[in-house]
Design a protein around this motif. Structure first.
Motif, PDB file in Angstrom:
ATOM      1  N   ALA A 102     -36.503  14.468  -0.984  1.00 41.27           N
ATOM      2  CA  ALA A 102     -35.725  15.053   0.115  1.00 41.27           C
ATOM      3  C   ALA A 102     -36.558  14.699   1.472  1.00 41.27           C
ATOM      4  N   SER A 103     -37.737  14.887   1.440  1.00 39.28           N
ATOM      5  CA  SER A 103     -38.581  14.824   2.737  1.00 39.28           C
ATOM      6  C   SER A 103     -38.855  13.167   3.044  1.00 39.28           C
ATOM      7  N   ALA A 104     -38.677  12.610   1.692  1.00 38.26           N
ATOM      8  CA  ALA A 104     -38.948  11.068   2.069  1.00 38.26           C
ATOM      9  C   ALA A 104     -37.869  10.335   2.623  1.00 38.26           C
ATOM     10  N   ALA A 105     -36.536  11.007   2.350  1.00 35.55           N
ATOM     11  CA  ALA A 105     -35.204  10.277   2.897  1.00 35.55           C
ATOM     12  C   ALA A 105     -35.441  10.051   4.476  1.00 35.55           C
ATOM     13  N   ASN A 106     -34.957   8.909   4.704  1.00 34.21           N
ATOM     14  CA  ASN A 106     -35.171   8.210   6.142  1.00 34.21           C
ATOM     15  C   ASN A 106     -33.712   7.977   6.649  1.00 34.21           C
ATOM     16  N   LEU A 107     -33.109   9.152   7.362  1.00 34.24           N
ATOM     17  CA  LEU A 107     -31.658   9.081   7.848  1.00 34.24           C
ATOM     18  C   LEU A 107     -31.778   8.450   9.148  1.00 34.24           C
ATOM     19  N   ASP A 108     -33.060   8.899   9.755  1.00 34.75           N
ATOM     20  CA  ASP A 108     -33.091   8.177  10.984  1.00 34.75           C
ATOM     21  C   ASP A 108     -32.964   6.493  11.244  1.00 34.75           C
ATOM     22  N   GLY A 109     -33.386   5.942  10.226  1.00 35.06           N
ATOM     23  CA  GLY A 109     -33.339   4.581   9.906  1.00 35.06           C
ATOM     24  C   GLY A 109     -32.201   3.981   9.610  1.00 35.06           C
ATOM     25  N   LEU A 110     -31.012   4.824   9.162  1.00 31.76           N
ATOM     26  CA  LEU A 110     -29.899   4.426   8.413  1.00 31.76           C
ATOM     27  C   LEU A 110     -29.100   3.644   9.698  1.00 31.76           C
ATOM     28  N   ARG A 111     -28.470   2.577   9.144  1.00 36.27           N
ATOM     29  CA  ARG A 111     -27.700   1.840  10.053  1.00 36.27           C
ATOM     30  C   ARG A 111     -26.256   1.776   9.723  1.00 36.27           C
ATOM     31  N   PHE A 112     -25.313   2.037  10.310  1.00 35.49           N
ATOM     32  CA  PHE A 112     -23.845   2.017  10.019  1.00 35.49           C
ATOM     33  C   PHE A 112     -23.143   0.551  10.466  1.00 35.49           C
ATOM     34  N   ALA A 113     -22.213   0.305   9.662  1.00 34.03           N
ATOM     35  CA  ALA A 113     -21.541  -1.143   9.767  1.00 34.03           C
ATOM     36  C   ALA A 113     -20.595  -0.937  11.139  1.00 34.03           C
ATOM     37  N   ALA A 114     -20.645  -1.908  11.870  1.00 34.56           N
ATOM     38  CA  ALA A 114     -19.961  -2.147  12.853  1.00 34.56           C
ATOM     39  C   ALA A 114     -18.393  -1.838  12.840  1.00 34.56           C
ATOM     40  N   GLN A 115     -17.821  -1.112  13.430  1.00 29.46           N
ATOM     41  CA  GLN A 115     -16.259  -0.978  13.265  1.00 29.46           C
ATOM     42  C   GLN A 115     -15.618  -1.667  14.257  1.00 29.46           C
ATOM     43  N   ALA A 116     -14.527  -2.455  13.779  1.00 29.63           N
ATOM     44  CA  ALA A 116     -13.716  -3.232  14.703  1.00 29.63           C
ATOM     45  C   ALA A 116     -12.889  -2.410  15.692  1.00 29.63           C
ATOM     46  N   PRO A 117     -13.168  -3.035  17.079  1.00 32.60           N
ATOM     47  CA  PRO A 117     -12.459  -2.165  18.198  1.00 32.60           C
ATOM     48  C   PRO A 117     -10.936  -2.169  17.672  1.00 32.60           C
ATOM     49  N   GLN A 118     -10.648  -0.949  17.990  1.00 30.14           N
ATOM     50  CA  GLN A 118      -9.105  -0.885  17.705  1.00 30.14           C
ATOM     51  C   GLN A 118      -8.230  -0.093  18.973  1.00 30.14           C
ATOM     52  N   SER A 119      -8.654   0.338  19.884  1.00 33.22           N
ATOM     53  CA  SER A 119      -8.066   0.939  20.972  1.00 33.22           C
ATOM     54  C   SER A 119      -6.982   0.170  21.609  1.00 33.22           C
ATOM     55  N   GLY A 120      -7.452  -1.017  22.323  1.00 34.86           N
ATOM     56  CA  GLY A 120      -6.664  -1.825  22.967  1.00 34.86           C
ATOM     57  C   GLY A 120      -5.484  -2.710  21.721  1.00 34.86           C
ATOM     58  N   VAL A 121      -5.916  -3.180  20.788  1.00 37.26           N
ATOM     59  CA  VAL A 121      -5.076  -3.954  20.251  1.00 37.26           C
ATOM     60  C   VAL A 121      -4.300  -3.049  19.199  1.00 37.26           C
ATOM     61  N   ARG A 122      -4.397  -1.789  19.188  1.00 40.34           N
ATOM     62  CA  ARG A 122      -3.481  -0.999  18.427  1.00 40.34           C
ATOM     63  C   ARG A 122      -2.094  -1.155  19.126  1.00 40.34           C
ATOM     64  N   TYR A 123      -1.812  -1.135  20.435  1.00 38.74           N
ATOM     65  CA  TYR A 123      -0.598  -1.330  21.114  1.00 38.74           C
ATOM     66  C   TYR A 123       0.124  -2.713  20.170  1.00 38.74           C
ATOM     67  N   PHE A 124      -0.545  -3.579  20.295  1.00 39.71           N
ATOM     68  CA  PHE A 124       0.011  -4.939  19.291  1.00 39.71           C
ATOM     69  C   PHE A 124       0.409  -4.619  17.931  1.00 39.71           C
ATOM     70  N   THR A 125      -0.640  -3.833  17.254  1.00 42.16           N
ATOM     71  CA  THR A 125      -0.375  -3.578  15.574  1.00 42.16           C
ATOM     72  C   THR A 125       0.741  -2.648  15.441  1.00 42.16           C
ATOM     73  N   ASP A 126       0.761  -1.841  16.365  1.00 39.04           N
ATOM     74  CA  ASP A 126       2.125  -0.562  16.167  1.00 39.04           C
ATOM     75  C   ASP A 126       3.319  -1.443  16.418  1.00 39.04           C
TER      76      ASP A 126
END
Length: 661
Positions: A254-278
């Motif tokens: 538990a103490s060795a777990a390195n959450l600070d170094g965890l990297r998340f996958a980039a999420q596709a931007p959705q805000s603007g394109v959602r007008y079109f996809t809707d």
């Protein structure tokens, strides 16, 4: 003496506590018996494991751009089904520790947990402060029940959980749960969650990654890494601490777990394109009746062009105003769509839903009607005061230029000439042309309609201008080119359509010549991008709406700006911010292709540019009427020299136009 009769001892008084105990015992036995019967009935009706594997919670739809880029995945997303042995041990341990630490010991419900939750409710004055649902109960709820929070559902949940425990092994229950539970962002199951948040299969999840995913179940929207990475990591620390507390991992791990170094996958931007996809989803619904299998939808959107469109609108839309943009390829494919400043703040799509007055951009239909009536770009008309049915239009210059060519009148958007031309061909005829070119909103048939007092959508107006770019042939906007299932079965493949002819090609060529003059020497000069371009500005009274619509041979784009409440926007004119936004987008959208000339001349060969089988279609004008308002245009201060068409000195002296900034 006879013996005295013995008196019977007094009858024992009934013990109320014993009575209550017997009643309670009887009720308990009856409840147990009833519960047992209910469990047996539920057990008999439970589907098999294979059937539960195949029954998704809903349909997912992934929309992709024209280049294959994923735009957005809507609805539930399911990853690969992983059997129990393929799921990493840290993932199983994390989920059991944080969601149901007595999972391997209880029969489907956790009496101790329920008692603890009941005490917490009493202490909180009736408010629910902690849950008592086991993993098996959650599985029963997710698969068979609704999310309604009532006692009836809770009882059914308990019955189903007890039945599930008797039908399946603990490992089978965990397999079902981990492949079906919702983790947020549309992801159902650990594999979908792992791919969404970490970009890889759940088969290789680390302790740190597993702790993040396990922490999502409690509140997917609150702890999702895509929403708040810091909060997701803080929740993961709690999960890891809980794993150490339950003995699932050692304190050192538990103490060795390195959450600070965890990297998340980039999420596709959705805000603007959602007008079109809707908007595109509405088209999908009409093209396929598949409601179960996940769908992969290929659209017409150009992702890079969409980014350029959003950037242009952000940079140019006045503060406090909204903006909309639509870009159409020659065949009607929608290449970009902006429906407002911020989809999250307002998903109201101003590009396809909002109806606004188009101002002088409506003059397209006035001049088309006149050109069909025999007018030519070089004909002479007179800019002079006129009155029709009690209405006297005025120019923004507050003056009149006298005799000018048709090209000059259109380039400078002279209102009196437009009114005179509308009167010449008939205002019903102008409305007819607008209908023919796809305007579906009510059309005012009074004289002031020539200045754009009737409302239209950005999509309709852009499609009308696109038809001119298409040599007079109809352009029908569309968003979808292909629909297939996740298994590869093709449900829809778009075929090239044969458009109907709206006006003869020679009319479209003459109209293009007028539109080109408006960009080169008239009110639309701010839209220039260094290549052949045609277009028209539009500004309504009191600067409530600003428009620019224009095209190159490859692409037609319409831009609108204004406030949702239709209040005035200081300084808003079609030749300013809308024209600049148009130019910024178009320069990026067509900048990498060789310039092509506009079609401004057609060899009619005596047939006016029509093939023998071509037919020009008209539409019944209807009888709609609206109250006419006032529209106008602010002409430019100076005009670049173009001797064959425009005399700079003459127009400056006669019009006295103010300077545009």
């Amino acid at each position: 003496m006879p013996p005295r009769p013995r008196r019977s001892p007094p009858a024992a008084r009934p013990n109320p506590f014993a009575t209550i105990a017997k009643v309670m015992g009887g009720l308990f036995l009856a409840g147990v018996l009833t519960l047992g019967i209910a469990v047996m009935v539920a057990l008999a009706s439970l589907p098999g494991f294979d059937e539960l594997m195949r029954s998704p919670n809903g349909q997912s739809v992934e929309l992709r751009g024209a280049d294959g880029t994923r735009l957005v995945t809507l609805g539930p997303s399911y990853g690969q089904w992983l059997n129990f042995n393929a799921i990493p041990k840290p993932m199983v341990d994390a989920m059991v520790s944080v969601e149901d630490r007595r999972f391997f010991a209880h029969p489907g419900i956790d009496p101790w947990g329920m008692a603890r939750a009941g005490v917490a409710v009493v202490r909180a004055g009736g408010a629910k402060v902690q849950g008592a649902s086991t993993i098996t109960q959650q599985l029963a709820r997710n698969i068979f029940l609704t999310s309604n929070k009532d006692y009836g559902r809770k009882i059914r949940e308990i019955v189903l959980a007890l039945a599930i425990e008797r039908k399946f092994t603990k490992q089978a229950i965990l397999e079902l749960y981990l492949n079906r539970v919702y983790f947020g962002g549309g992801a159902y199951g650990v594999d979908a969650a792992s791919r969404k948040f970490f970009g890889h299969s759940a088969r290789t999840l680390s302790l740190e990654e597993a702790s993040v995913i396990a922490g999502l179940v409690k509140a997917p929207s609150r702890y999702a890494p895509s929403a708040d990475p810091a909060r997701a990591k803080q929740r993961a620390r709690i999960v890891i601490a809980t794993m150490a507390d339950t003995g699932a991992i050692l304190p050192g791990e538990a103490s060795a777990a390195n959450l600070d170094g965890l990297r998340f996958a980039a999420q596709a931007p959705q805000s603007g394109v959602r007008y079109f996809t809707d908007w595109a989803l509405g088209e999908v619904e009409g093209l396929t009746d598949e409601t179960v299998e996940p769908l992969l939808v290929t659209t017409t959107l150009d992702p890079k062009g969409q980014q350029a469109a959003e950037a242009a609108m952000r940079a140019e839309t006045p503060k406090g105003a909204q903006g909309a943009l639509v870009a159409l390829a020659r065949d009607g494919a929608v290449r970009a769509m902006v429906g407002g400043r911020d989809y999250v703040a307002s998903n109201y799509n101003r590009a396809v839903v909002a109806r606004r007055q188009p101002g002088s951009s409506w003059k397209l239909f006035v001049y088309l009607a006149a050109l069909e009536d025999g007018l030519t770009p070089d004909d002479r008309v007179v800019d002079e005061p006129v009155t029709f049915e009690g209405w006297s239009p005025r120019n923004n210059s507050r003056g009149n230029a006298g005799e000018v060519s048709v090209t000059q009148a259109f380039a400078l958007s002279i209102n009196t000439v437009a009114a005179a031309l509308g009167n010449r061909v008939g205002f019903d005829t102008v409305a007819d042309v607008a209908r023919r070119f796809g305007i579906t909103t009510p059309i005012d048939r009074r004289p002031a309609m020539v200045l754009g007092t009737s409302e239209a959508t950005v999509l309709e107006m852009t499609a009308a201008y696109a038809a001119i770019a298409n040599n007079g042939a109809e352009v029908r906007p569309y968003a979808v080119t292909r629909i297939a299932t996740a298994s590869g079965r093709v449900l829809y493949e778009r075929e090239a359509a044969t458009p109907r002819v709206l006006v003869a090609p020679y009319v479209a060529a003459n109209m293009t010549k007028l539109l080109q003059a408006a960009v080169e020497t008239g009110t639309g000069r701010a839209a220039q991008i260094g290549r052949p371009l045609a277009g028209k500005t539009g500004t309504t009274s009191s600067n409530k709406d600003g428009w620019f619509l224009g095209f190159t041979p490859e692409l037609t784009t319409g831009v609108w700006m204004g406030r949702d409440d239709a209040k005035a926007v200081p300084g808003l004119q079609g030749g300013r911010a809308p024209a600049r936004a148009f130019a910024a987008y178009m320069a990026r959208a067509v900048g990498g292709t060789p310039p092509s000339p506009l079609t401004t001349e057609v060899d009619t060969g005596g047939g006016f540019g029509l093939e023998p089988d071509d037919q020009v279609y008209g539409i019944d004008p209807g009888t709609e009427e609206l109250t006419a308002g006032d529209g106008g245009e602010v002409p430019p201060a100076t005009v670049e020299p173009d001797p064959p068409r425009l005399d700079e000195q003459f127009l400056d002296e006669q019009v006295g136009a103010p300077e545009l900034r």
